[in-house]
Motif scaffolding. Sequence first.
Motif, short mmCIF file in Angstrom:
data_model
loop_
_atom_site.label_atom_id
_atom_site.label_comp_id
_atom_site.label_asym_id
_atom_site.label_seq_id
_atom_site.Cartn_x
_atom_site.Cartn_y
_atom_site.Cartn_z
N GLU A 214 19.89 -8.19 15.20
CA GLU A 214 18.77 -7.38 15.37
C GLU A 214 17.94 -7.81 14.13
OE1 GLU A 214 17.09 -3.06 16.44
OE2 GLU A 214 18.31 -2.99 14.34
N THR A 215 16.75 -8.29 14.35
CA THR A 215 15.87 -8.55 13.29
C THR A 215 14.96 -7.52 13.19
OG1 THR A 215 16.06 -11.02 13.95
CG2 THR A 215 14.22 -10.43 12.47
N LEU A 216 14.72 -6.96 11.65
CA LEU A 216 14.05 -6.06 11.11
C LEU A 216 12.91 -6.78 10.34
CD1 LEU A 216 16.48 -3.21 10.13
CD2 LEU A 216 15.16 -3.47 12.27
N ALA A 217 11.64 -6.41 10.62
CA ALA A 217 10.60 -6.82 9.72
C ALA A 217 10.18 -5.81 8.70
CB ALA A 217 9.20 -7.19 10.47
N VAL A 218 10.44 -6.16 7.36
CA VAL A 218 10.03 -5.31 6.31
C VAL A 218 8.85 -5.57 5.68
CG1 VAL A 218 10.53 -4.40 3.96
CG2 VAL A 218 12.60 -5.05 5.50
N ILE A 219 8.03 -4.73 5.51
CA ILE A 219 6.42 -5.09 5.08
C ILE A 219 6.02 -4.12 3.77
CG2 ILE A 219 5.90 -5.56 7.67
CD1 ILE A 219 3.80 -3.12 7.42
N ASP A 220 5.03 -4.90 3.21
CA ASP A 220 4.34 -4.31 1.94
C ASP A 220 2.97 -4.79 1.77
OD1 ASP A 220 4.99 -2.52 -0.42
OD2 ASP A 220 3.93 -4.25 -1.16
N PHE A 221 2.23 -3.80 1.81
CA PHE A 221 0.84 -3.99 1.35
C PHE A 221 0.34 -3.81 0.06
CE2 PHE A 221 -0.09 -3.25 6.00
CZ PHE A 221 -0.73 -4.38 6.42
N GLU A 222 -0.45 -4.65 -0.52
CA GLU A 222 -1.26 -4.13 -1.78
C GLU A 222 -2.68 -4.20 -1.16
OE1 GLU A 222 0.46 -3.59 -4.46
OE2 GLU A 222 2.14 -4.46 -3.18
N THR A 223 -3.42 -2.83 -1.64
CA THR A 223 -4.58 -2.68 -1.19
C THR A 223 -5.73 -2.40 -2.16
OG1 THR A 223 -4.31 -0.12 -1.01
CG2 THR A 223 -3.37 -1.54 1.02
N THR A 224 -6.80 -2.11 -1.84
CA THR A 224 -7.91 -1.57 -2.70
C THR A 224 -7.92 -0.04 -2.76
OG1 THR A 224 -9.68 -1.34 -0.92
CG2 THR A 224 -9.48 -3.56 -1.96
N GLY A 225 -7.31 0.69 -2.27
CA GLY A 225 -7.30 2.07 -2.31
C GLY A 225 -6.22 2.75 -1.49
N MET A 226 -5.97 3.90 -1.30
CA MET A 226 -5.08 4.86 -0.75
C MET A 226 -5.01 4.94 0.77
SD MET A 226 -3.28 5.55 -3.11
CE MET A 226 -1.84 6.32 -2.16
N SER A 227 -6.38 4.71 1.49
CA SER A 227 -6.40 5.06 2.88
C SER A 227 -7.54 4.30 3.52
CB SER A 227 -6.72 6.35 3.13
OG SER A 227 -6.98 6.65 4.31
N PRO A 228 -7.26 3.67 4.61
CA PRO A 228 -8.20 2.98 5.46
C PRO A 228 -9.35 3.81 5.66
CG PRO A 228 -6.19 2.49 6.35
CD PRO A 228 -5.91 3.58 5.30
N ALA A 229 -8.94 5.22 5.83
CA ALA A 229 -10.20 6.14 6.28
C ALA A 229 -11.09 6.26 4.96
CB ALA A 229 -9.62 7.44 6.53
N GLU A 230 -10.79 5.88 4.02
CA GLU A 230 -11.75 5.87 2.84
C GLU A 230 -12.41 4.40 2.74
OE1 GLU A 230 -8.84 7.10 -0.26
OE2 GLU A 230 -9.93 8.98 -0.32
N GLY A 231 -12.08 3.55 3.42
CA GLY A 231 -12.80 2.37 3.52
C GLY A 231 -11.97 1.36 2.80
N ALA A 232 -10.57 1.62 2.28
CA ALA A 232 -9.72 0.77 1.77
C ALA A 232 -9.30 -0.22 2.75
CB ALA A 232 -8.68 1.57 1.11
N ARG A 233 -9.01 -1.78 2.28
CA ARG A 233 -8.40 -2.47 2.82
C ARG A 233 -7.53 -3.47 2.30
NH1 ARG A 233 -11.90 -5.21 6.54
NH2 ARG A 233 -10.04 -6.34 7.16
N PRO A 234 -6.51 -4.09 2.77
CA PRO A 234 -5.40 -4.91 2.08
C PRO A 234 -5.93 -6.08 1.25
CG PRO A 234 -5.11 -4.75 4.46
CD PRO A 234 -6.51 -4.15 4.22
N THR A 235 -5.37 -6.37 -0.07
CA THR A 235 -5.66 -7.34 -0.50
C THR A 235 -4.38 -8.46 -0.45
OG1 THR A 235 -4.68 -6.38 -2.79
CG2 THR A 235 -6.99 -5.97 -2.22
#
Length: 218
Positions: free
Chosen positions: A15-36
Motif C-alpha cells: 500500500e502506497t501512502l502519499a504524505v503531503i505538506d503545504f507552505e501557504t500565504t495564510g491559515m485558510s483558503p477561505a481567507e484568500g490564502a494560497r499555497p506557496t
Amino acid sequence: MVVKTINRRFASESETLAVIDFETTGMSPAEGARPTEIAVVLVRDGQLVDRYQSLMNAGLRVPGFIEELTGISTAMVRAAPSADKVMAQAFAFVGDHPLVAHNASFDSKFWDAELGRMGKNRPQEFVCSMLLSRRVFPNAANHKLGTLVQSLRLPATGRYHRALADAEATAYLLLRIQEELSQRYCWSGIRHEHLVRLQRVTRAKLDTWAASQASAGL
DNA sequence: TGCCAGGCCCTCTTTAGGGCCTT
C-alpha cells in the motif's frame, strides 16, 4: 527513488501512502490564502520511495512573518511555476493513493480548495499524524511535528517549515506510529483504513478498540 | 463597532470554554 529506510518490518505491505505538506500565504483558503510550496512523499513497505516538491506562484505576496517563518519570499514564488501547473503535477503524482498530513485539517483545506479550482473532488480520505500521535504518544510534551521528531529521535530532514522537510518528517512519524502500534497491539498489515478508524477512537477507548482489531485479525 | 480559521480534544464538561496545531 529510495531515500531512507526505517524499520520496514512493521509497515503495511503493498500500500502506497502519499504524505503531503503545504507552505501557504495564510491559515485558510477561505481567507484568500494560497499555497506557496507543496511536497509529496510516497511511503511504501516502510520506506520513503519517491517525492515531489515545488514552489509555486499563485500571484500573491508572501506576508513578512510567513517569509520569516518559512524562508519563502515573494521573489521566490514569483520565479516559480504557476500554481495551476504545480498543483496539476502534484495531483497526478498523488493519484488515488491515500493521503496523510500532520494536522490534516489544515492541509486538506488547501488540497480541496486547489482541487476545486480544477473542478475535481478528492476521492480519498486524509489520515492525520497529529491525531494519531495524540493517541499513540499521549505523554509527549506536545504534538508539534518538530517536537515529535526530536522526542522520538526521528531522522533529520532539513529546515522545518519547508514543505519537503516537513513531509519527510511526517512520513517518518507515520512509520514510527505504525511501528508502535505493531509492537503494542501485535498488529500486522496496518493499512490506511485502519489508521482512519484509529484516529476517530477516543484515547480512553484506544486499548479496548485496538485489542478488538487484533482479535479480528489485524 | 468589533471581530476575524477551524476541527479536535480535554475537563473545573456535555445547555461550554479554552488550548492545541497547521501557515
